[in-house]
Structure formats: structure tokens, C-alpha cells
Design a protein around this motif. Structure first.
Motif, PDB file in Angstrom:
ATOM      1  N   SER A   1      -2.489  -3.368 -10.076  1.00  0.00           N
ATOM      2  CA  SER A   1      -1.800  -4.307 -10.969  1.00  0.00           C
ATOM      3  C   SER A   1      -0.390  -3.832 -11.286  1.00  0.00           C
ATOM      4  CB  SER A   1      -2.598  -4.484 -12.261  1.00  0.00           C
ATOM      5  OG  SER A   1      -2.772  -3.227 -12.914  1.00  0.00           O
ATOM      6  N   SER A   2      -0.213  -2.518 -11.464  1.00  0.00           N
ATOM      7  CA  SER A   2       1.111  -1.969 -11.793  1.00  0.00           C
ATOM      8  C   SER A   2       2.064  -2.114 -10.607  1.00  0.00           C
ATOM      9  CB  SER A   2       0.992  -0.498 -12.193  1.00  0.00           C
ATOM     10  OG  SER A   2       0.203  -0.358 -13.355  1.00  0.00           O
ATOM     11  N   ALA A   3       1.558  -1.799  -9.402  1.00  0.00           N
ATOM     12  CA  ALA A   3       2.386  -1.924  -8.204  1.00  0.00           C
ATOM     13  C   ALA A   3       2.770  -3.380  -7.970  1.00  0.00           C
ATOM     14  CB  ALA A   3       1.646  -1.366  -6.996  1.00  0.00           C
ATOM     15  N   SER A   4       1.820  -4.288  -8.180  1.00  0.00           N
ATOM     16  CA  SER A   4       2.082  -5.713  -7.973  1.00  0.00           C
ATOM     17  C   SER A   4       3.138  -6.213  -8.946  1.00  0.00           C
ATOM     18  CB  SER A   4       0.783  -6.498  -8.158  1.00  0.00           C
ATOM     19  OG  SER A   4       1.024  -7.885  -8.016  1.00  0.00           O
ATOM     20  N   ARG A   5       3.041  -5.799 -10.189  1.00  0.00           N
ATOM     21  CA  ARG A   5       3.997  -6.229 -11.207  1.00  0.00           C
ATOM     22  C   ARG A   5       5.409  -5.693 -10.905  1.00  0.00           C
ATOM     23  NH1 ARG A   5       0.831  -5.466 -14.989  1.00  0.00           N
ATOM     24  NH2 ARG A   5       1.340  -3.291 -15.447  1.00  0.00           N
ATOM     25  N   LEU A   6       5.485  -4.419 -10.519  1.00  0.00           N
ATOM     26  CA  LEU A   6       6.774  -3.796 -10.218  1.00  0.00           C
ATOM     27  C   LEU A   6       7.446  -4.490  -9.038  1.00  0.00           C
ATOM     28  CD1 LEU A   6       8.921  -1.550 -10.392  1.00  0.00           C
ATOM     29  CD2 LEU A   6       7.398  -0.119  -9.001  1.00  0.00           C
ATOM     30  N   LEU A   7       6.719  -4.679  -7.960  1.00  0.00           N
ATOM     31  CA  LEU A   7       7.301  -5.277  -6.759  1.00  0.00           C
ATOM     32  C   LEU A   7       7.683  -6.739  -6.988  1.00  0.00           C
ATOM     33  CD1 LEU A   7       4.949  -3.658  -4.105  1.00  0.00           C
ATOM     34  CD2 LEU A   7       7.367  -3.141  -4.494  1.00  0.00           C
ATOM     35  N   ALA A   8       6.864  -7.460  -7.755  1.00  0.00           N
ATOM     36  CA  ALA A   8       7.178  -8.862  -8.049  1.00  0.00           C
ATOM     37  C   ALA A   8       8.481  -8.975  -8.838  1.00  0.00           C
ATOM     38  CB  ALA A   8       6.031  -9.505  -8.830  1.00  0.00           C
ATOM     39  N   GLN A   9       8.672  -8.065  -9.787  1.00  0.00           N
ATOM     40  CA  GLN A   9       9.901  -8.070 -10.573  1.00  0.00           C
ATOM     41  C   GLN A   9      11.108  -7.745  -9.701  1.00  0.00           C
ATOM     42  OE1 GLN A   9       9.475  -9.690 -13.434  1.00  0.00           O
ATOM     43  NE2 GLN A   9      10.079  -8.053 -14.828  1.00  0.00           N
ATOM     44  N   MET A  10      10.956  -6.809  -8.783  1.00  0.00           N
ATOM     45  CA  MET A  10      12.068  -6.438  -7.915  1.00  0.00           C
ATOM     46  C   MET A  10      12.420  -7.569  -6.959  1.00  0.00           C
ATOM     47  SD  MET A  10      11.296  -2.384  -7.182  1.00  0.00           S
ATOM     48  CE  MET A  10      12.873  -2.129  -6.347  1.00  0.00           C
TER      49      MET A  10
ATOM     50  N   ASN B   1       0.826  -1.219   0.000  1.00  0.00           N
ATOM     51  CA  ASN B   1       0.000   0.000   0.000  1.00  0.00           C
ATOM     52  C   ASN B   1       0.856   1.263   0.000  1.00  0.00           C
ATOM     53  OD1 ASN B   1      -2.426  -1.371  -0.076  1.00  0.00           O
ATOM     54  ND2 ASN B   1      -2.670  -1.416   2.156  1.00  0.00           N
ATOM     55  N   ASP B   2       2.024   1.217   0.665  1.00  0.00           N
ATOM     56  CA  ASP B   2       2.930   2.373   0.641  1.00  0.00           C
ATOM     57  C   ASP B   2       3.278   2.745  -0.796  1.00  0.00           C
ATOM     58  OD1 ASP B   2       3.034   2.528   3.409  1.00  0.00           O
ATOM     59  OD2 ASP B   2       4.854   1.306   3.562  1.00  0.00           O
ATOM     60  N   VAL B   3       3.617   1.730  -1.591  1.00  0.00           N
ATOM     61  CA  VAL B   3       4.017   1.965  -2.977  1.00  0.00           C
ATOM     62  C   VAL B   3       2.848   2.496  -3.801  1.00  0.00           C
ATOM     63  CG1 VAL B   3       4.895   0.862  -5.085  1.00  0.00           C
ATOM     64  CG2 VAL B   3       5.846   0.235  -2.852  1.00  0.00           C
ATOM     65  N   MET B   4       1.674   1.886  -3.637  1.00  0.00           N
ATOM     66  CA  MET B   4       0.495   2.358  -4.384  1.00  0.00           C
ATOM     67  C   MET B   4       0.159   3.800  -4.027  1.00  0.00           C
ATOM     68  SD  MET B   4      -2.427  -0.483  -5.038  1.00  0.00           S
ATOM     69  CE  MET B   4      -3.006  -0.457  -3.351  1.00  0.00           C
ATOM     70  N   ASP B   5       0.125   4.090  -2.723  1.00  0.00           N
ATOM     71  CA  ASP B   5      -0.291   5.421  -2.278  1.00  0.00           C
ATOM     72  C   ASP B   5       0.718   6.493  -2.648  1.00  0.00           C
ATOM     73  OD1 ASP B   5      -2.469   4.156  -1.207  1.00  0.00           O
ATOM     74  OD2 ASP B   5      -1.725   4.173   0.860  1.00  0.00           O
ATOM     75  N   GLU B   6       2.002   6.188  -2.492  1.00  0.00           N
ATOM     76  CA  GLU B   6       3.028   7.207  -2.693  1.00  0.00           C
ATOM     77  C   GLU B   6       3.171   7.600  -4.157  1.00  0.00           C
ATOM     78  OE1 GLU B   6       7.330   8.399  -0.895  1.00  0.00           O
ATOM     79  OE2 GLU B   6       5.798   7.236   0.149  1.00  0.00           O
ATOM     80  N   PHE B   7       2.996   6.634  -5.058  1.00  0.00           N
ATOM     81  CA  PHE B   7       3.232   6.911  -6.471  1.00  0.00           C
ATOM     82  C   PHE B   7       1.964   6.873  -7.315  1.00  0.00           C
ATOM     83  CE2 PHE B   7       7.088   4.777  -4.777  1.00  0.00           C
ATOM     84  CZ  PHE B   7       7.875   5.915  -4.698  1.00  0.00           C
ATOM     85  N   GLY B   8       0.833   6.672  -6.665  1.00  0.00           N
ATOM     86  CA  GLY B   8      -0.438   6.685  -7.392  1.00  0.00           C
ATOM     87  C   GLY B   8      -0.557   5.579  -8.424  1.00  0.00           C
ATOM     88  N   LEU B   9       0.042   4.432  -8.138  1.00  0.00           N
ATOM     89  CA  LEU B   9       0.016   3.318  -9.079  1.00  0.00           C
ATOM     90  C   LEU B   9      -1.257   2.500  -8.922  1.00  0.00           C
ATOM     91  CD1 LEU B   9       3.681   1.974  -8.772  1.00  0.00           C
ATOM     92  CD2 LEU B   9       2.738   3.414 -10.575  1.00  0.00           C
TER      93      LEU B   9
END
Length: 262
Positions: free
Chosen positions: A35-44, A24-32
Motif C-alpha cells: 500500500s505504501s509503495a502504491s501510494r508513493l508511486l501514484a503520487q509521483m 516490485n523493484d520499489v517494494m523490494d529495495e526499500f522494504g515498503l
């Protein structure tokens, strides 16, 4: 947002001093989008830039990132010399030793060496603190030119510093005076400032070629060390750093000359 922009943004959250982040930190901070936040974090996580704690479901720096950071700090000749000084002093005193740098108006911990004392003052590598609140910060600020200091804090001496803790400078003018003292003494002592119950002695060492500056600090609980003992500990740290500084040609310590050796 490209994948590399996303990676930079997520890693930048740890640069702000966080040790863990949530989905949720990532979604809220960057307005993602979710699905986009999940994909980014999974790749990292897949490429070991992040580690996902199975119980808390929070993300921490991954092993690839940690190893790269360790290699970067240990490969720098200045950092290696600083670490040798701190290891010797930490072993002899039992106190926690820190190697830090200045980033804007914050100090950032690069390395920490745990002492043998059963009570330790622990901040992890990557931890940030406002420079005006610590001995480490004030000695690092003392290495700035007047123009560099003004670029960070402005020229108005009556400007208030944000949420200044008890015992710390409350205005830019007060900070300027404390930094001038740190420059004159080539060191600083802080007890019960910024962090109640915590004390520290600090000084700096600079590479005369690259201009890179590092802060070296010994930290302890206030009840472990009296003011007189802290002054003696500061002198011990200064002598150890001065010896190396004079050998490598750090202008601050070359200028100190015989005054340090007495």
C-alpha cells in the motif's frame, strides 16, 4: 519514510543507471508495504515525476523531471560552451557526442548529440559507467588531485578494480598510470576497452571560477575508425576544446599554451 524521502529514494534508483523500474523493484529495495509503495508511486505519477508505461507497467522519469534536468544542464554556461563544441564536431564527423561529469567513481552522461552516421553508439542521459573503463572516465579522473584520487580508489596500487573488462586497468596502480597519461596528453583514446567493438576519444573542460569539470567525448564503432584515424580525431577534439579553454581561463589549457596550437 516521509514522502520526500520516498521520492528521493525512488529517483535515486535512476541515478544508479536504470532506465525503468517496476513496482516490485520499489517494494523490494526499500522494504515498503504494498500500500505504501502504491501510494508513493501514484503520487509521483500524478505530479509528473514518473511516467507509467501502460503496456509494461514500468516506471520511467516523468516529463517534469526531464524538463528540469534539461534546464539545469542547458543553463550552465560551461555546459552550453561544451555543447557548441560537440555539436560542431558531431556534425562534421557524423559520430555520437557526449557531455559527461564525474560522480564518485562513475561517469554520468549529461547530454548526448546524435551524429549523422547510420551506426550510432547510444547511451541515454543519466547513464553511468565505471570511470576506469572509459576514455571519458580517465580524462575526468585526471582532473582530480592526488588526495581526491586516493579517496576514491585508495592508496594501494595492487588493489584490484572490480570486474575489470579486457583492455581496461586491472589494478589501482595501472589506473593511476593511465590517468597520468591522460593528464599529460590532456586527452584519452579507448578502443575495444570496457565495451567491445566501441571506440572513443575524450578530453575535459573546466570552469575556472566554480571548478566544475565536464568531459567531452566522440564515440564510434571500432570498425569505423582505425588507430591512426582515432589519433587524428583526438587531436581535432583537443584543438577545439583548447581554444575555448584558453579563452575562459581553464588552467589546464592555459598551461598547454603554444604546444596545442602547433
Amino acid at each position: 519514510m516521509s514522502i520526500l524521502e520516498g521520492v528521493e529514494s525512488v529517483l535515486g534508483m535512476f541515478g544508479e543507471g536504470r532506465h525503468e523500474i517496476s513496482f516490485n523493484d520499489v517494494m523490494d529495495e526499500f522494504g515498503l508495504a504494498k500500500s505504501s509503495a502504491s501510494r508513493l508511486l501514484a503520487q509521483m505519477v500524478r505530479y509528473r515525476l514518473l511516467d507509467l508505461h501502460p503496456a509494461t507497467r514500468r516506471y520511467r522519469p516523468g516529463m517534469l523531471l526531464i524538463r528540469a534536468a534539461q534546464a539545469a544542464t542547458q543553463a550552465h554556461p560551461l555546459d552550453q560552451q561544451c555543447r557548441e563544441i560537440l555539436a560542431t564536431l558531431s556534425d562534421s564527423t557524423g559520430f555520437t557526442a557526449y557531455l559527461s561529469m564525474l560522480d564518485g567513481t562513475d561517469t554520468v552522461v549529461l547530454q548526448r548529440l546524435n551524429g549523422s552516421n547510420p551506426v550510432q553508439v547510444l547511451s541515454p542521459p543519466g547513464a553511468r559507467r565505471p570511470a576506469f573503463t572509459t576514455a571519458m572516465g580517465r580524462v575526468l579522473l585526471s582532473r582530480l588531485t592526488e588526495a581526491e584520487f586516493h579517496a576514491r580508489y585508495g592508496v594501494a596500487g595492487d588493489t584490484s578494480l572490480p570486474q575489470a573488462p579486457a583492455g581496461c586497468p586491472a589494478t589501482v596502480g595501472e589506473l593511476r598510470e593511465r590517468v597520468a597519461t591522460a593528464l599529460h596528453e590532456r586527452s584519452a583514446v579507448a578502443i575495444n576497452e570496457g565495451m567491445p567493438g566501441i571506440g572513443a576519444v575524450a578530453t575535459t573542460l573546466a570552469d575556472p571560477v566554480s571548478g566544475d569539470v565536464r568531459g567531452l567525448c566522440l564515440s564510434f564503432t571500432a570498425m569505423q575508425v582505425s588507430q591512426a584515424q582515432a589519433a587524428t580525431l583526438r587531436d581535432t577534439l583537443v584543438r577545439a576544446v583548447a581554444s575555448v579553454g584558453q579563452r575562459i581561463g581553464d588552467p589546464l589549457w592555459r598551461a598547454a599554451g603554444n604546444a596545442i596550437s602547433r
